[in-house]
Enzyme design. Structure first.
Site, PDB file in Angstrom:
ATOM      1  N   ASN A   1      53.673 106.135  53.018  1.00 16.16           N
ATOM      2  CA  ASN A   1      54.614 107.243  53.202  1.00 16.16           C
ATOM      3  C   ASN A   1      54.160 108.072  54.407  1.00 16.16           C
ATOM      4  O   ASN A   1      53.136 107.768  55.019  1.00 16.16           O
ATOM      5  CB  ASN A   1      54.723 108.086  51.927  1.00 16.16           C
ATOM      6  CG  ASN A   1      53.389 108.669  51.521  1.00 16.16           C
ATOM      7  OD1 ASN A   1      52.829 109.502  52.236  1.00 16.16           O
ATOM      8  ND2 ASN A   1      52.859 108.217  50.390  1.00 16.16           N
TER       9      ASN A   1
ATOM     10  N   LYS B   1      49.086  86.007  53.848  1.00 18.18           N
ATOM     11  CA  LYS B   1      50.233  86.602  54.545  1.00 18.18           C
ATOM     12  C   LYS B   1      51.524  85.847  54.202  1.00 18.18           C
ATOM     13  O   LYS B   1      51.584  84.624  54.307  1.00 18.18           O
ATOM     14  CB  LYS B   1      49.988  86.562  56.056  1.00 18.18           C
ATOM     15  CG  LYS B   1      51.048  87.312  56.821  1.00 18.18           C
ATOM     16  CD  LYS B   1      50.836  87.244  58.312  1.00 18.18           C
ATOM     17  CE  LYS B   1      52.067  87.797  58.999  1.00 18.18           C
ATOM     18  NZ  LYS B   1      52.248  87.275  60.330  1.00 18.18           N
TER      19      LYS B   1
ATOM     20  N   PRO C   1      49.311 104.698  38.229  1.00 20.44           N
ATOM     21  CA  PRO C   1      48.873 105.765  37.311  1.00 20.44           C
ATOM     22  C   PRO C   1      49.192 107.120  37.918  1.00 20.44           C
ATOM     23  O   PRO C   1      49.139 107.278  39.142  1.00 20.44           O
ATOM     24  CB  PRO C   1      47.351 105.562  37.233  1.00 20.44           C
ATOM     25  CG  PRO C   1      46.997 104.745  38.442  1.00 20.44           C
ATOM     26  CD  PRO C   1      48.202 103.925  38.783  1.00 20.44           C
ATOM     27  N   ASP C   2      49.556 108.069  37.077  1.00 16.28           N
ATOM     28  CA  ASP C   2      49.777 109.433  37.563  1.00 16.28           C
ATOM     29  C   ASP C   2      48.409 110.139  37.549  1.00 16.28           C
ATOM     30  O   ASP C   2      47.912 110.524  36.491  1.00 16.28           O
ATOM     31  CB  ASP C   2      50.795 110.157  36.677  1.00 16.28           C
ATOM     32  CG  ASP C   2      51.204 111.479  37.306  1.00 16.28           C
ATOM     33  OD1 ASP C   2      50.315 112.199  37.807  1.00 16.28           O
ATOM     34  OD2 ASP C   2      52.410 111.793  37.306  1.00 16.28           O
ATOM     35  N   ILE C   3      47.837 110.283  38.728  1.00 20.62           N
ATOM     36  CA  ILE C   3      46.461 110.796  38.824  1.00 20.62           C
ATOM     37  C   ILE C   3      46.401 112.248  38.343  1.00 20.62           C
ATOM     38  O   ILE C   3      45.496 112.641  37.609  1.00 20.62           O
ATOM     39  CB  ILE C   3      45.948 110.652  40.275  1.00 20.62           C
ATOM     40  CG1 ILE C   3      46.063 109.183  40.712  1.00 20.62           C
ATOM     41  CG2 ILE C   3      44.509 111.132  40.397  1.00 20.62           C
ATOM     42  CD1 ILE C   3      45.884 108.953  42.194  1.00 20.62           C
TER      43      ILE C   3
ATOM     44  N   LYS D   1      58.290 120.043  36.904  1.00 18.91           N
ATOM     45  CA  LYS D   1      57.145 119.144  37.128  1.00 18.91           C
ATOM     46  C   LYS D   1      55.862 119.767  36.606  1.00 18.91           C
ATOM     47  O   LYS D   1      55.017 119.092  36.024  1.00 18.91           O
ATOM     48  CB  LYS D   1      57.032 118.860  38.623  1.00 18.91           C
ATOM     49  CG  LYS D   1      56.078 117.757  38.971  1.00 18.91           C
ATOM     50  CD  LYS D   1      56.193 117.335  40.426  1.00 18.91           C
ATOM     51  CE  LYS D   1      57.508 116.617  40.674  1.00 18.91           C
ATOM     52  NZ  LYS D   1      57.686 116.248  42.070  1.00 18.91           N
TER      53      LYS D   1
HETATM   54  O1  C5P Z   1      55.447 113.012  40.582  1.00 17.12           O
HETATM   55  P1  C5P Z   1      55.287 113.596  41.935  1.00 17.12           P
HETATM   56  O2  C5P Z   1      54.802 112.587  42.950  1.00 17.12           O
HETATM   57  O3  C5P Z   1      56.456 114.332  42.469  1.00 17.12           O
HETATM   58  O4  C5P Z   1      54.144 114.695  41.734  1.00 17.12           O
HETATM   59  C1  C5P Z   1      53.474 115.231  42.791  1.00 17.12           C
HETATM   60  C2  C5P Z   1      52.104 115.649  42.349  1.00 17.12           C
HETATM   61  O5  C5P Z   1      51.524 114.656  41.521  1.00 17.12           O
HETATM   62  C3  C5P Z   1      51.130 115.785  43.512  1.00 17.12           C
HETATM   63  O6  C5P Z   1      50.176 116.774  43.167  1.00 17.12           O
HETATM   64  C4  C5P Z   1      50.502 114.412  43.592  1.00 17.12           C
HETATM   65  O7  C5P Z   1      49.240 114.455  44.210  1.00 17.12           O
HETATM   66  C5  C5P Z   1      50.440 114.022  42.143  1.00 17.12           C
HETATM   67  N1  C5P Z   1      50.589 112.590  41.867  1.00 17.12           N
HETATM   68  C6  C5P Z   1      49.520 111.899  41.355  1.00 17.12           C
HETATM   69  N2  C5P Z   1      49.640 110.573  41.027  1.00 17.12           N
HETATM   70  C7  C5P Z   1      50.803 109.925  41.206  1.00 17.12           C
HETATM   71  C8  C5P Z   1      51.904 110.621  41.743  1.00 17.12           C
HETATM   72  C9  C5P Z   1      51.762 111.945  42.066  1.00 17.12           C
HETATM   73  O8  C5P Z   1      48.457 112.489  41.187  1.00 17.12           O
HETATM   74  N3  C5P Z   1      50.890 108.641  40.898  1.00 17.12           N
END
Ligand code: C5P
Length: 401
Positions: free
Chosen positions: A208, A286, A304-306, A341
């Protein structure tokens, strides 16, 4: 200023040893006393006479020097300092430190000390990138040693890449940060920053447009307030700040592992633009066109959502700050999404901003954020990313003290 501080400078045997002379001079200009130690190979690059003249001190060179032992034993020499700086830290010196060897004065001092240690690596790029050096680096950072640099650039050996000694002003900044007396002194803050790269095959990836500029500025602002900062960064456009503990990653999964390893922390600021999905059928080689005109089908798995992981961790920091980069048609949209959020992710604060291309924020030098806390939404004016970072760091300091 470093008035009243004693810094033991160990000079390793590499071409960058000449920069240690300038470092010593500038440390003394800032009021520090310098005790210099030369490894035998360093003497091929700088002379004891010039080191002694610039430091206005005796130069320590030999483990078995009877006079030195009579005047001040080597154990005491290592402990009398407020900080030990190894510059340049060669691949060999790092390897001996990581292995716990004590086969010359420098390594013996390093093994015998209870003083904080900072290393400034400098070596050929291949040596730096070699798995053995990277293993040693991980061991040394795990032992609590601060690492400054190396930086990328042309090297004395004619190659280009990471391996150059950090610039002397940056080494000084890291040393000053070490002694910082700010409101966050003694606090550990974790910062994530930059984009992630999710591989499609060994040469292609999904990314991104995050430059890492805001996360980098936040890490620097927290460091300036005295915090010990662990900076977990994806492949960003901007260089990480000096004086912070840098953990470089490529993917979201790697970022999660480094974040978990960095806990516990007093606060976490999750500014990284983490990819929501990774390619689950990434190819080991490749991918090629097969001549049929059919495009390959990529399959995705959710990353994973960190941020949520940190919020749910048993080692959850007292203050967790998330980011919400949205592309809203009006500001109300961005704020209401970010407020939702905050509740969904379980973080304490959300820094919301509109990253629609027209705002010029993504990749630009300014930001216009709204800070969302349990007290509501507080819109900040459009400021430089540095100033936005300073305000956020000040708010964090207020919340933690
Ligand atoms: O879900 P979204 O990407 O909009 O949320 C943004 C927040 O979540 C940011 O603080 C980003 O660093 C964190 N994030 C994360 N892991 C992910 C996606 C987003 O920690 N997989």
């Amino acid at each position: 200023m470093l008035t009243g501080k004693t810094i033991l400078v160990i000079i390793g045997g590499g071409i960058a040893a000449f920069k240690a002379l300038d470092l010593i001079r500038r440390l003394r200009e800032r009021g520090a006393s310098v005790t210099p130690v030369l490894t035998p190979s360093a003497e091929h690059f700088v002379t004891p006479l010039s080191v002694s003249a610039l430091s206005a001190s005796k130069v320590y060179r030999d483990l078995f020097d009877l006079t030195d032992e009579a005047e001040m034993g080597h154990i005491e020499l290592s402990r009398a300092a407020d900080l030990i700086v190894v510059s340049p830290a060669t691949a060999n010196l790092m390897a001996r430190m990581a292995a716990g060897l004590a086969d010359d004065l420098a390594t013996t001092l390093l093994l015998a000390t209870d003083t904080p240690v900072m290393i400034v690596p400098a070596m050929n790029v291949r040596m730096w990138e070699h798995p053995a050096t990277q293993r040693n680096l991980a061991t040394l950072t795990g032992d609590g040693i601060t690492v400054v640099g190396p930086v990328e650039g042309p090297m004395a050996c004619g190659e280009f890449g990471p391996g150059r000694l950090a610039e002397v002003p940056d080494i000084l900044a890291a040393i000053e940060a070490h002694f910082a007396q700010g409101p966050l002194a003694g606090r550990h803050v974790l910062v994530t920053s930059g984009p992630t790269h999710e591989p499609i095959d060994p040469v292609r990836y999904i990314a991104n447009r995050s430059s890492g500029a805001q996360g980098t500025a936040i890490a620097a602002a927290l460091r300036d307030l005295g915090a010990r900062v662990t900076f977990v960064t994806g492949p960003a456009d901007v260089a990480p700040p000096e004086g912070v503990d840098v953990r470089r990653v490529q993917t979201a999964c790697e970022m999660l592992a480094e974040v978990e390893a960095a806990l516990p922390a007093d606060a976490a600021v999750m500014a990284a633009a983490v990819a929501d999905w990774r390619v689950s059928n990434a190819s080991g080689s490749k991918m090629k066109k097969d001549g049929t005109g059919r495009a390959p089908a990529l399959e995705f798995a959710e990353n994973p959502d960190i941020l949520r992981n940190v919020c749910e961790s048993p080692a959850r920091p007292a203050l967790v700050v998330g980011f919400a980069a949205e592309t809203g048609d009006d500001k109300g949209d961005v704020v209401s999404h970010a407020t939702a959020k905050r509740a969904r992710k379980g973080c304490d604060w959300i820094v919301a901003n509109d990253v629609s291309p027209a705002t010029g924020i993504m990749g630009g030098s300014e930001n216009a954020v709204t800070l969302i806390t349990d007290a509501g939404a507080d819109p900040w004016p459009r400021l430089s990313k540095t100033e936005t970072a300073r305000r956020l760091a000040a708010r964090i300091a207020e919340a933690l003290t």
